[in-house]
Design an enzyme around this catalytic site. Structure first.
Site, PDB file in Angstrom:
ATOM      1  N   SER A 270      40.400  31.213  45.508  1.00  0.00           N
ATOM      2  CA  SER A 270      39.638  31.555  44.305  1.00  0.00           C
ATOM      3  C   SER A 270      39.091  30.298  43.657  1.00  0.00           C
ATOM      4  O   SER A 270      39.723  29.229  43.716  1.00  0.00           O
ATOM      5  CB  SER A 270      40.585  32.268  43.333  1.00  0.00           C
TER       6      SER A 270
ATOM      7  N   TYR B 279      48.709  32.695  38.297  1.00  0.00           N
ATOM      8  CA  TYR B 279      47.918  33.273  39.389  1.00  0.00           C
ATOM      9  C   TYR B 279      47.169  32.161  40.130  1.00  0.00           C
ATOM     10  O   TYR B 279      47.233  32.056  41.362  1.00  0.00           O
ATOM     11  CB  TYR B 279      46.926  34.316  38.852  1.00  0.00           C
TER      12      TYR B 279
ATOM     13  N   LYS C 180      47.557  30.504  44.109  1.00  0.00           N
ATOM     14  CA  LYS C 180      46.500  30.302  45.111  1.00  0.00           C
ATOM     15  C   LYS C 180      46.467  28.838  45.562  1.00  0.00           C
ATOM     16  O   LYS C 180      46.312  28.547  46.753  1.00  0.00           O
ATOM     17  CB  LYS C 180      45.138  30.701  44.524  1.00  0.00           C
TER      18      LYS C 180
HETATM   19  P1  NAD Z   1      43.005  44.235  45.203  1.00  0.00           P
HETATM   20  O1  NAD Z   1      44.185  44.287  44.314  1.00  0.00           O
HETATM   21  O2  NAD Z   1      41.993  45.320  45.102  1.00  0.00           O
HETATM   22  O3  NAD Z   1      43.470  44.132  46.730  1.00  0.00           O
HETATM   23  C1  NAD Z   1      44.657  43.494  47.117  1.00  0.00           C
HETATM   24  C2  NAD Z   1      45.384  44.431  48.067  1.00  0.00           C
HETATM   25  O4  NAD Z   1      46.584  43.791  48.504  1.00  0.00           O
HETATM   26  C3  NAD Z   1      45.785  45.752  47.418  1.00  0.00           C
HETATM   27  O5  NAD Z   1      45.389  46.819  48.247  1.00  0.00           O
HETATM   28  C4  NAD Z   1      47.299  45.668  47.311  1.00  0.00           C
HETATM   29  O6  NAD Z   1      47.902  46.939  47.412  1.00  0.00           O
HETATM   30  C5  NAD Z   1      47.645  44.742  48.464  1.00  0.00           C
HETATM   31  N1  NAD Z   1      48.879  43.961  48.322  1.00  0.00           N
HETATM   32  C6  NAD Z   1      49.245  43.176  47.272  1.00  0.00           C
HETATM   33  N2  NAD Z   1      50.445  42.605  47.534  1.00  0.00           N
HETATM   34  C7  NAD Z   1      50.830  43.030  48.763  1.00  0.00           C
HETATM   35  C8  NAD Z   1      51.965  42.797  49.570  1.00  0.00           C
HETATM   36  N3  NAD Z   1      52.965  42.008  49.166  1.00  0.00           N
HETATM   37  N4  NAD Z   1      52.023  43.387  50.783  1.00  0.00           N
HETATM   38  C9  NAD Z   1      51.027  44.196  51.212  1.00  0.00           C
HETATM   39  N5  NAD Z   1      49.934  44.466  50.483  1.00  0.00           N
HETATM   40  C10 NAD Z   1      49.841  43.893  49.265  1.00  0.00           C
HETATM   41  O7  NAD Z   1      42.321  42.810  44.987  1.00  0.00           O
HETATM   42  P2  NAD Z   1      40.927  42.262  45.523  1.00  0.00           P
HETATM   43  O8  NAD Z   1      40.023  42.103  44.354  1.00  0.00           O
HETATM   44  O9  NAD Z   1      40.482  43.044  46.692  1.00  0.00           O
HETATM   45  O10 NAD Z   1      41.371  40.798  45.962  1.00  0.00           O
HETATM   46  C11 NAD Z   1      41.705  40.493  47.311  1.00  0.00           C
HETATM   47  C12 NAD Z   1      42.140  39.045  47.376  1.00  0.00           C
HETATM   48  O11 NAD Z   1      41.092  38.205  46.892  1.00  0.00           O
HETATM   49  C13 NAD Z   1      43.364  38.731  46.518  1.00  0.00           C
HETATM   50  O12 NAD Z   1      44.169  37.819  47.224  1.00  0.00           O
HETATM   51  C14 NAD Z   1      42.772  38.078  45.282  1.00  0.00           C
HETATM   52  O13 NAD Z   1      43.665  37.173  44.683  1.00  0.00           O
HETATM   53  C15 NAD Z   1      41.585  37.343  45.882  1.00  0.00           C
HETATM   54  N6  NAD Z   1      40.528  37.104  44.901  1.00  0.00           N
HETATM   55  C16 NAD Z   1      39.994  38.146  44.207  1.00  0.00           C
HETATM   56  C17 NAD Z   1      38.993  37.913  43.263  1.00  0.00           C
HETATM   57  C18 NAD Z   1      38.421  39.035  42.442  1.00  0.00           C
HETATM   58  O14 NAD Z   1      37.805  38.760  41.409  1.00  0.00           O
HETATM   59  N7  NAD Z   1      38.559  40.285  42.849  1.00  0.00           N
HETATM   60  C19 NAD Z   1      38.530  36.612  43.060  1.00  0.00           C
HETATM   61  C20 NAD Z   1      39.088  35.563  43.808  1.00  0.00           C
HETATM   62  C21 NAD Z   1      40.089  35.828  44.733  1.00  0.00           C
HETATM   63  C1  WQD Z   2      33.547  36.819  33.151  1.00  0.00           C
HETATM   64  C2  WQD Z   2      32.894  36.422  31.834  1.00  0.00           C
HETATM   65  C3  WQD Z   2      34.465  36.258  30.025  1.00  0.00           C
HETATM   66  C4  WQD Z   2      35.514  40.505  29.930  1.00  0.00           C
HETATM   67  C5  WQD Z   2      38.459  36.165  36.601  1.00  0.00           C
HETATM   68  C6  WQD Z   2      39.712  35.426  36.992  1.00  0.00           C
HETATM   69  C7  WQD Z   2      39.468  34.629  38.242  1.00  0.00           C
HETATM   70  C8  WQD Z   2      38.859  35.463  39.364  1.00  0.00           C
HETATM   71  C9  WQD Z   2      37.707  36.310  38.894  1.00  0.00           C
HETATM   72  C10 WQD Z   2      40.549  36.115  40.914  1.00  0.00           C
HETATM   73  C11 WQD Z   2      33.712  35.394  31.038  1.00  0.00           C
HETATM   74  C12 WQD Z   2      33.480  37.372  29.774  1.00  0.00           C
HETATM   75  C13 WQD Z   2      34.951  39.277  30.254  1.00  0.00           C
HETATM   76  C14 WQD Z   2      35.201  41.107  28.681  1.00  0.00           C
HETATM   77  C15 WQD Z   2      33.752  39.239  28.186  1.00  0.00           C
HETATM   78  N1  WQD Z   2      39.804  36.383  39.925  1.00  0.00           N
HETATM   79  N2  WQD Z   2      34.090  38.668  29.383  1.00  0.00           N
HETATM   80  N3  WQD Z   2      34.331  40.432  27.873  1.00  0.00           N
HETATM   81  O1  WQD Z   2      37.359  35.146  33.816  1.00  0.00           O
HETATM   82  O2  WQD Z   2      35.401  34.351  35.223  1.00  0.00           O
HETATM   83  O3  WQD Z   2      37.412  35.223  36.334  1.00  0.00           O
HETATM   84  O4  WQD Z   2      38.048  37.008  37.689  1.00  0.00           O
HETATM   85  O5  WQD Z   2      40.709  35.102  41.512  1.00  0.00           O
HETATM   86  O6  WQD Z   2      40.695  34.090  38.588  1.00  0.00           O
HETATM   87  O7  WQD Z   2      40.088  34.580  35.926  1.00  0.00           O
HETATM   88  O8  WQD Z   2      35.946  36.802  35.146  1.00  0.00           O
HETATM   89  O9  WQD Z   2      35.026  39.031  34.705  1.00  0.00           O
HETATM   90  O10 WQD Z   2      37.087  38.298  33.434  1.00  0.00           O
HETATM   91  O11 WQD Z   2      34.892  37.231  32.915  1.00  0.00           O
HETATM   92  O12 WQD Z   2      32.977  38.675  27.400  1.00  0.00           O
HETATM   93  O13 WQD Z   2      35.686  42.172  28.330  1.00  0.00           O
HETATM   94  O14 WQD Z   2      32.818  37.588  31.013  1.00  0.00           O
HETATM   95  O15 WQD Z   2      34.759  35.577  28.825  1.00  0.00           O
HETATM   96  O16 WQD Z   2      32.795  34.553  30.386  1.00  0.00           O
HETATM   97  P1  WQD Z   2      36.545  35.290  35.024  1.00  0.00           P
HETATM   98  P2  WQD Z   2      35.794  37.931  34.059  1.00  0.00           P
END
Ligand code: NAD
Ligand code: WQD
Length: 350
Positions: free
Chosen positions: A127, A151, A155
């Protein structure tokens, strides 16, 4: 047709389910392991409906070593896409041990089993949150890391572990060294164009796009814009939003790159997956209103703790080495989010 088998951990989740579609459509066999702690099997049914192909699903926790080893014994897995993890920043501050256990220990178990099965190609969901505050706005892979919540630290720890595993192969002159891509996502949004799969957050969403979509459909009454006094043109926070389908295409490219000659015999490399362009919260609201025709009720609220003013990717390395760049624009991302939301007002719960 490519008949390689990819293990997709967390494949029932938001990004993993979109990855399953791309993999199946590219001709890979897909095996999913997911404990369903944040997802539903309905997502996998819909993946099969969209692609008209089948995948194999195991409901296990990746920390269950015996269960994971059994999957590797049964399936001829060549590479792993590792999405399984917990991802809520706020929850990680309340329950840090849960996050370290799930995300860090879970990855340790996975890599142990992979090494024992001699499957050493891995694409990891990292991330942009691993980057430290550097007073800059555009982040490149060689910038210093410094996550500010459990979190993000989970990562960064996994990234360290994976780099160390790879480095140890050099010391030990391993015959088949690790090949690892650490993909640092910026802000994934949007949904598959069919509107059949998308993001289905539990409870009130933390992230901007799901929140706006729920205001637009009437599930929530008002969006709070967290701060309008940032040093950005309109005072609201700027992020690099990327369409989830573009994002998962980057994973397919990563698998191909790991297998290609250019990656070398082994290694562990980080790549940003973002568009390289940021949008402010007010620009997102404006685009959402224009694309969907829905008025978004919002108010300006205080800043949210831990938020940066501006953060977007330098995506050049992914273009150069993975031959990947994002193709969809903000209007596509918003239209697909809205298509999913209107077709599935209750998410996967019918
Ligand atoms: P999500 O929660 O929709 O998907 C994660 C999946 O992993 C879920 O289906 C959950 O049931 C499964 N899971 C969690 N822990 C587990 C375990 N111990 N064993 C088996 N399954 C397990 O999340 P997502 O948005 O699809 O994110 C996927 C990956 O990408 C995550 O690692 C997340 O940290 C990373 N990521 C997501 C974002 C985002 O904004 N969505 C941003 C950056 C990184
Ligand atoms: C985006 C913008 C908020 C909600 C998060 C995690 C990051 C990654 C992605 C996993 C910001 C603003 C948001 C609301 C708002 N996940 N906002 N009102 O914070 O960039 O990233 O998700 O790895 O780790 O921190 O994403 O969508 O929460 O916010 O004004 O109700 O929207 O302040 O500027 P963020 P976000």
């Amino acid at each position: 047709m490519n008949q390689q088998t990819i293990l997709v951990t967390g494949g029932a989740g938001y990004i993993g389910s979109h990855a399953c579609i791309e993999l199946l459509q590219a001709g890979f066999n897909v095996v999913v392991v997911d404990n369903l702690c944040n997802s539903k099997t309905e997502a996998l049914s819909r993946v099969q409906q969209i692609t008209d192909k089948t995948l194999t699903f195991y409901q296990h926790d990746i920390r269950d070593k015996a269960a994971l080893a059994d999957i590797f014994a049964k399936e001829a897995i060549s590479s792993v896409m590792h999405f399984a993890g917990l991802k809520a920043v706020g929850e990680s501050c309340e329950k840090p041990a849960l996050y370290y256990h799930n995300n860090v220990y879970g990855t340790l178990v996975l890599t142990e089993v992979m090494a024992e099965a001699n499957v050493k190609q891995l694409v990891f969901s990292s991330s942009a949150t691993v980057y430290g505050e550097c007073g800059c706005t555009q982040y490149a892979e060689n910038f210093p890391l410094g996550p500010i919540n459990p979190y993000g630290r989970s990562k960064a720890m996994v990234e360290d572990i994976l780099r160390d595993l790879s480095a140890a192969d050099t010391i030990n002159q391993a015959k088949s060294p690790w090949k690892i891509a650490l993909l640092r996502y910026f802000n994934p949004i949007g949904a598959h164009e069919s509107g059949l799969i998308g993001e289905d957050p539990n409870g009130i969403p933390n992230n901007l796009l799901p929140y706006i979509a729920q205001v637009a459909i009437g599930k929530l009454t008002q969006l709070s814009v967290f701060g309008n006094d940032y040093p950005t043109p309109d005072g609201t926070g700027i992020r690099d939003y990327i369409h989830v389908v573009d994002l998962v295409k980057g994973h397919i490219k990563a698998i191909a790159t790991l297998e290609g000659d250019a990656f070398g015999p082994g290694g562990c490399k980080a790549y940003n997956l973002g568009t390289g362009r940021g949008y402010s919260v007010l620009e997102i609201i404006d685009t959402f209103q224009k694309v969907t025709g829905q008025a978004i009720n919002y108010k300006i609220a205080p800043r949210r703790a831990g938020d940066l003013a501006e953060c977007f990717a330098n995506p050049e390395l992914a273009l150069k080495e993975l031959d990947w760049q994002a193709e969809k624009n903000l209007a596509d991302m918003v239209a697909d989010t809205w298509n999913w939301q209107t077709k599935n007002p209750q998410g996967y719960m019918q």
